[in-house]
Design a protein around this motif. Structure first.
Motif, PDB file in Angstrom:
ATOM      1  N   ASP A 203       0.815  -1.212   0.000  1.00 54.24           N
ATOM      2  CA  ASP A 203       0.000   0.000   0.000  1.00 54.24           C
ATOM      3  C   ASP A 203       0.852   1.267   0.000  1.00 54.24           C
ATOM      4  O   ASP A 203       0.533   2.243  -0.689  1.00 54.24           O
ATOM      5  N   PHE A 204       1.965   1.272   0.736  1.00 54.94           N
ATOM      6  CA  PHE A 204       2.853   2.431   0.742  1.00 54.94           C
ATOM      7  C   PHE A 204       3.459   2.661  -0.635  1.00 54.94           C
ATOM      8  O   PHE A 204       3.495   3.792  -1.138  1.00 54.94           O
ATOM      9  N   GLU A 205       3.931   1.582  -1.259  1.00 54.90           N
ATOM     10  CA  GLU A 205       4.635   1.704  -2.530  1.00 54.90           C
ATOM     11  C   GLU A 205       3.706   2.157  -3.660  1.00 54.90           C
ATOM     12  O   GLU A 205       4.114   2.969  -4.492  1.00 54.90           O
ATOM     13  N   ILE A 206       2.478   1.662  -3.697  1.00 52.76           N
ATOM     14  CA  ILE A 206       1.557   2.105  -4.743  1.00 52.76           C
ATOM     15  C   ILE A 206       1.227   3.589  -4.567  1.00 52.76           C
ATOM     16  O   ILE A 206       1.081   4.327  -5.544  1.00 52.76           O
ATOM     17  N   ALA A 228      -5.189   4.907  -6.181  1.00 55.52           N
ATOM     18  CA  ALA A 228      -3.802   4.752  -6.642  1.00 55.52           C
ATOM     19  C   ALA A 228      -3.704   3.674  -7.720  1.00 55.52           C
ATOM     20  O   ALA A 228      -2.963   3.828  -8.705  1.00 55.52           O
ATOM     21  N   ILE A 229      -4.420   2.586  -7.541  1.00 56.72           N
ATOM     22  CA  ILE A 229      -4.421   1.525  -8.557  1.00 56.72           C
ATOM     23  C   ILE A 229      -5.001   2.056  -9.868  1.00 56.72           C
ATOM     24  O   ILE A 229      -4.456   1.808 -10.951  1.00 56.72           O
ATOM     25  N   ARG A 234      -3.844   4.045 -15.469  1.00 62.60           N
ATOM     26  CA  ARG A 234      -3.898   5.118 -16.465  1.00 62.60           C
ATOM     27  C   ARG A 234      -2.513   5.547 -16.941  1.00 62.60           C
ATOM     28  O   ARG A 234      -2.382   6.229 -17.953  1.00 62.60           O
ATOM     29  N   SER A 235      -1.467   5.166 -16.188  1.00 62.17           N
ATOM     30  CA  SER A 235      -0.126   5.684 -16.466  1.00 62.17           C
ATOM     31  C   SER A 235       0.601   4.924 -17.565  1.00 62.17           C
ATOM     32  O   SER A 235       1.680   5.342 -17.991  1.00 62.17           O
ATOM     33  N   ALA A 243      -2.122  -4.141  -4.964  1.00 58.64           N
ATOM     34  CA  ALA A 243      -1.505  -3.602  -3.747  1.00 58.64           C
ATOM     35  C   ALA A 243      -1.979  -4.433  -2.566  1.00 58.64           C
ATOM     36  O   ALA A 243      -3.179  -4.653  -2.392  1.00 58.64           O
ATOM     37  N   HIS A 244      -1.028  -4.895  -1.759  1.00 54.46           N
ATOM     38  CA  HIS A 244      -1.359  -5.722  -0.605  1.00 54.46           C
ATOM     39  C   HIS A 244      -1.028  -4.986   0.678  1.00 54.46           C
ATOM     40  O   HIS A 244      -0.184  -4.080   0.719  1.00 54.46           O
ATOM     41  N   PHE A 245      -1.702  -5.372   1.742  1.00 51.54           N
ATOM     42  CA  PHE A 245      -1.491  -4.817   3.080  1.00 51.54           C
ATOM     43  C   PHE A 245      -1.977  -5.867   4.063  1.00 51.54           C
ATOM     44  O   PHE A 245      -2.569  -6.883   3.641  1.00 51.54           O
TER      45      PHE A 245
END
Length: 339
Positions: A203-206, A228-229, A234-235, A243-245
């Motif tokens: 989650d932090f990295e995304i 964020a996902i 879109r990028s 994203a995992h947490f």
């Protein structure tokens, strides 16, 4: 070339000196070491071994640098023991192998102290993707390799150069990140996003990669992770972003929408350490996608592989076959989907 199958991992190979400690000591004090274990570590190592543990029949090869020392010989032996092709694992004379002192406190918190050694020499020139029949490249770790982290010829950094070369050779690409200072992660990761097919991070990295604040007061903001996902998709041309947490994970597909799934309800007494859980999650998810599973099924295997890995102090020793990992899900069940 025939239809591509299997995986090539590239980048970080290191030796983890894992130590389970009772408590993290204050300066000028001491703390008891409860267990010691030496294993291979780093993104290229962990995912390669996890894949072979999930399915010994799947083709896995690797690219990286090791030193001409005992740690390097240990890593080469690990490749051979697991059936990992190491034709592009190069031994550099006169250099020490990348090594890490990985401390896990009994409460699950982790602290890593690393000596990069030969890792500072790794460059895009070390990767020859024309030789591999693999389908998916797993590359990392930005922040741990001096040359790769710097501008490379006309590219923002060496990671961008390697990813572009891989995609130009017909590979699908995944980049593993590590939790470093946000401004450093932003600088290294964002230029890579347009050159990825997959992005599987925490989650932090995304949040850092997309400029979305995903943690509030020490807790995951699930709605922000969702945003964020969507921003990551879109990028560039990414097929899947996940994203995992601790409570679960979200995965978005370019075709098929977003899936939320809670993590395994793993009994506390089964948890030994979380070192390597993120690598195991990525291995399970990528394996499922490689095998043609739907996104929910692949995400479930990611959670199950992560939980399996947490049964050992080292990064990969707890991971079993994909069937054994899924059996943990049946035994312990899944938490409610994060909302």
């Amino acid at each position: 070339m025939a239809a591509r199958r299997g995986f090539v991992t590239a980048g970080t190979w290191c030796v983890d000196h894992n130590k389970l400690i009772a408590a993290w000591p204050a300066e000028d004090t001491a703390s008891e070491v409860l267990a010691i274990d030496r294993q291979g570590g780093g993104s290229a190592c962990n995912l390669a071994i996890d894949m072979k543990r999930l399915d010994p029949a799947v083709r896995v090869e690797t690219i990286g640098l090791i030193g001409d020392d005992e740690n390097g010989r240990f890593l080469a032996a690990q490749c051979d023991a697991h059936g990992i092709g190491r034709g592009q694992m190069r031994v550099v004379a006169g250099e020490a192998t990348f090594s890490v002192d990985a401390f896990t406190v009994a409460n699950g918190k982790r602290t890593h102290l690393f000596y990069p050694g030969v890792a500072k020499r790794l460059s895009p020139d070390d990767f020859d993707f024309s030789k591999t029949p693999a389908r998916i490249l797993h590359l990392g770790l930005p922040g741990a390799h001096r040359i790769m982290d710097a501008p490379w010829r006309a590219e923002a950094n060496g990671w961008v150069a390697a990813l572009k070369a891989a995609r130009g050779s017909g590979l699908q690409t995944n980049l593993e990140l590590m939790t470093i200072a946000p401004e450093r992660l932003i600088a290294l990761a964002r230029p890579c996003l347009p050159h990825l097919d997959y992005l599987i991070v925490n989650d932090f990295e995304i949040g850092a990669a997309t400029g979305v604040e995903t943690r509030a007061e020490g807790r995951t903001d699930v709605a922000a992770v969702r945003r964020a996902i969507e921003a990551a998709l879109r990028s560039g041309p990414m097929r899947v972003v996940a994203a995992h947490f601790p409570e679960g994970a979200l995965a978005g597909a370019r075709e098929g929408g977003l899936v939320a799934l809670g993590s395994l309800a793993m009994p506390k007494e089964e948890v030994v350490g979380a070192n390597g859980a993120g690598d195991a999650f990525a291995a399970g998810l990528l394996y499922g996608l490689h095998q043609g599973w739907d996104l929910r099924g692949a995400l479930a295997l990611g959670h199950c592989a992560a939980a399996a890995s947490m049964r050992a102090i080292s990064t990969t020793a707890g991971v079993g076959s994909w069937r054994e990992c899924l059996a943990l899900g049946e035994r312990w069940g899944f938490r409610d989907a994060p909302e």
